[in-house]
Scaffold this active site. Structure first.
Site, PDB file in Angstrom:
ATOM      1  N   CYS A  89       0.855  -1.092   0.000  1.00 28.01           N
ATOM      2  CA  CYS A  89      -0.088  -0.002  -0.137  1.00 28.01           C
ATOM      3  C   CYS A  89       1.040   1.343  -0.036  1.00 28.01           C
ATOM      4  CB  CYS A  89      -0.847  -0.107   1.307  1.00 28.01           C
ATOM      5  SG  CYS A  89      -1.951   1.529   1.485  1.00 28.01           S
ATOM      6  N   CYS A  92       0.394   3.346   3.594  1.00 22.76           N
ATOM      7  CA  CYS A  92       1.060   3.005   4.780  1.00 22.76           C
ATOM      8  C   CYS A  92       2.139   2.100   4.910  1.00 22.76           C
ATOM      9  CB  CYS A  92      -0.132   2.499   5.647  1.00 22.76           C
ATOM     10  SG  CYS A  92      -0.620   1.191   5.300  1.00 22.76           S
ATOM     11  N   CYS A 137      -7.112  -1.109   2.104  1.00 17.78           N
ATOM     12  CA  CYS A 137      -5.911  -1.442   2.740  1.00 17.78           C
ATOM     13  C   CYS A 137      -6.519  -1.671   4.387  1.00 17.78           C
ATOM     14  CB  CYS A 137      -4.832  -0.532   2.643  1.00 17.78           C
ATOM     15  SG  CYS A 137      -3.414  -0.607   4.352  1.00 17.78           S
ATOM     16  N   CYS A 140      -4.584   1.341   6.512  1.00 16.54           N
ATOM     17  CA  CYS A 140      -4.736   2.869   6.380  1.00 16.54           C
ATOM     18  C   CYS A 140      -6.192   3.067   5.986  1.00 16.54           C
ATOM     19  CB  CYS A 140      -3.515   3.446   5.859  1.00 16.54           C
ATOM     20  SG  CYS A 140      -3.516   3.032   4.108  1.00 16.54           S
ATOM     21  N   CYS A 160      -8.529  -6.080  -9.117  1.00 18.20           N
ATOM     22  CA  CYS A 160      -8.251  -4.974  -9.968  1.00 18.20           C
ATOM     23  C   CYS A 160      -7.916  -3.825  -9.281  1.00 18.20           C
ATOM     24  CB  CYS A 160      -9.562  -4.658 -10.946  1.00 18.20           C
ATOM     25  SG  CYS A 160      -9.223  -3.797 -12.189  1.00 18.20           S
TER      26      CYS A 160
END
Length: 171
Positions: A89, A92, A137, A140, A160
């Site tokens: 991510c 974060c 995520c 975060c 996706c």
């Protein structure tokens, strides 16, 4: 004497149209309830305000991660990323996908057939009027994309992902 079963008993005051509309609402209610749930209510990243996110992220990444925007298909350099490593991510740094799970979906977005267990939280998305499974995520709360049931074996899933929501960490 009426042969309409709704003309007597507990439904006597309910028209056929009212009955059918009520039945349709009862059928849709579970989907609407799922869409209203907040699977991220306990995240420590809730304490970061919007202005701080705007400073931390580039504009395109900010719009995708914090406001559920979508990047243009074919615009992500991660489409051509084929080295061994991990996709994390961008918001974060939480590892989300392993490179061996990436596949060429032909959609214009980086696609994966599975995710690291516990890395993503999912919720129902009705923004376009069709129920879809959106994922964020788990740490975060950054929006990454949607998961579809048209991927390759072994899962049959296609995560996706917006490329601007990820960073690649080579092995």
């Amino acid at each position: 004497m009426s042969t309409d079963p709704l003309a007597s008993g507990p439904f006597a005051l309910l028209s056929r149209r009212g009955f059918l509309m009520g039945t349709a609402l009862v059928a849709v209610a579970p989907s609407l309830a799922l869409a209203a749930e907040d699977p991220y209510a306990n995240s420590p990243f809730r304490k970061i305000n919007d202005a701080e996110w705007r400073v931390r992220l580039l504009p395109a990444s900010y719009e995708v991660l914090r406001h559920e925007d979508t990047e243009r298909p074919g615009s992500s350099p991660l489409l051509n990323e084929h080295r061994k490593g991990t996709f994390a991510c961008l918001g974060c740094g939480l590892p989300i996908f392993k490179s061996e799970w990436k596949f060429e979906s032909g959609t214009g977005w980086p696609s994966f057939y599975t995710a690291i267990p516990g890395a993503l939280a999912k919720k129902m998305d009705l923004a376009i009027g069709v129920p879809r499974t959106e994922y964020h995520c788990a740490q975060c709360l950054g929006h990454h994309g949607h998961v579809f049931p048209d991927g390759p074996k072994p899962t049959g899933l296609r995560y996706c992902n917006n490329g601007v929501a990820l960073k690649f960490i080579p092995a």
